[in-house]
Design an enzyme around this catalytic site. Structure first.
Site, short mmCIF file in Angstrom:
data_model
loop_
_atom_site.label_atom_id
_atom_site.label_comp_id
_atom_site.label_asym_id
_atom_site.label_seq_id
_atom_site.Cartn_x
_atom_site.Cartn_y
_atom_site.Cartn_z
N ASP A 56 0.78 -1.28 0.26
CA ASP A 56 -0.23 -0.01 0.08
C ASP A 56 0.85 1.24 -0.08
O ASP A 56 0.59 2.17 -0.74
CB ASP A 56 -0.79 0.01 1.27
CG ASP A 56 -1.73 1.32 1.52
OD1 ASP A 56 -2.53 1.68 0.55
OD2 ASP A 56 -1.56 2.12 2.35
N GLU A 127 -2.34 -5.34 -3.35
CA GLU A 127 -1.30 -4.51 -2.74
C GLU A 127 -0.16 -5.43 -1.99
O GLU A 127 0.85 -5.11 -2.02
CB GLU A 127 -2.11 -4.00 -1.64
CG GLU A 127 -2.94 -2.68 -2.12
CD GLU A 127 -3.73 -1.92 -0.71
OE1 GLU A 127 -4.00 -0.71 -1.12
OE2 GLU A 127 -3.75 -2.56 0.00
#
Length: 238
Positions: A56, A127
């Site tokens: 992320d 992610e």
């Protein structure tokens, strides 16, 4: 996990990502949901949440750097563009396109979860895969991956206006084309109190424009507004 199982992940990496992992267990972990670990505690101890955390951050950095270097826009505009690029729907869509869903390790219960839950899991895995690529191949390879699967969507996002707050955008469109303000109404509620799903309809000048669902009224209103905006744009009403 035996060598045969691991080889499936390496084959996927070579075919879809264009390289093999130095440590293929990073990719395996990136595609392992917490529920699987809870169900296989004796044979599996690592799930993807730490890699998701790292991925992320890399995704946000690469996206921010791209926007800063290529556009002369105020901070607020670029923040909205970045949010549209990295939101769950966008990265979940990329996960579907990559085709790693059959390799995601889930508990039996999660395998039979809702479509919404699966979309969220695929996005989380995306992610985590970024995090795994970053650790295994370095920043430049992770950046190339993000450019190929995420940043290419920006032109479409700018064209369809999906980076804008959907309720605000819908209000502008409705007032311009219909001379009316959107009205939201709850059409239904489903599920237990801890996992309730709301269905909301948005009306313009008394006509139902679209419906949306969400685990809160606000989320459902946003989903309905997004669908209504798509209707206006489809009819060439910008």
């Amino acid at each position: 996990m035996d060598k045969h199982e691991i080889s499936k992940y390496q084959e996927f990496a070579k075919e879809k990502l264009g390289f093999g992992f130095h440590d293929p267990m990073l990719l395996v972990t990136a595609l392992t949901h917490r529920s699987y670990v809870n169900e296989h505690k004796k044979s599996c101890t690592a799930h993807n949440e730490r890699l998701e955390f790292l991925g992320d951050a890399v995704l946000e950095l690469v996206s921010s750097d791209f926007l800063y270097r290529n556009y002369e826009e105020p901070e607020g505009i670029m923040t909205a563009w970045r949010s549209a690029l990295v939101r769950t729907e966008s990265i979940g869509e990329s996960g579907e396109q990559l085709g790693y869903a059959p390799l995601v390790r889930l508990s039996k219960g999660e395998k039979h979860g809702t479509a919404r839950a699966h979309a969220s899991i695929l996005a989380d895995c995306f992610e985590a895969v970024i995090g795994a690529i970053y650790l295994d191949q370095g920043y430049d390879t992770a950046k190339q991956f993000i450019e190929k699967w995420i940043l290419v969507k920006l032109d479409r996002i700018l064209e369809d206006g999906s980076w804008r707050d959907p309720k605000t955008y819908l209000q502008e469109l409705a007032q311009h084309h219909d001379g009316a303000t959107p009205v939201y109404r709850v059409l239904g509620e489903d599920g237990p109190d801890h996992d309730k799903v709301f269905t909301v309809g948005v009306y313009v000048d008394g006509r139902l424009k679209a419906k949306g669902e969400g685990h809160s009224k606000q989320v459902a209103e946003g989903a309905a507004a997004s669908e209504a905006v798509k209707g206006y744009l489809k009819n060439g009403q910008k």
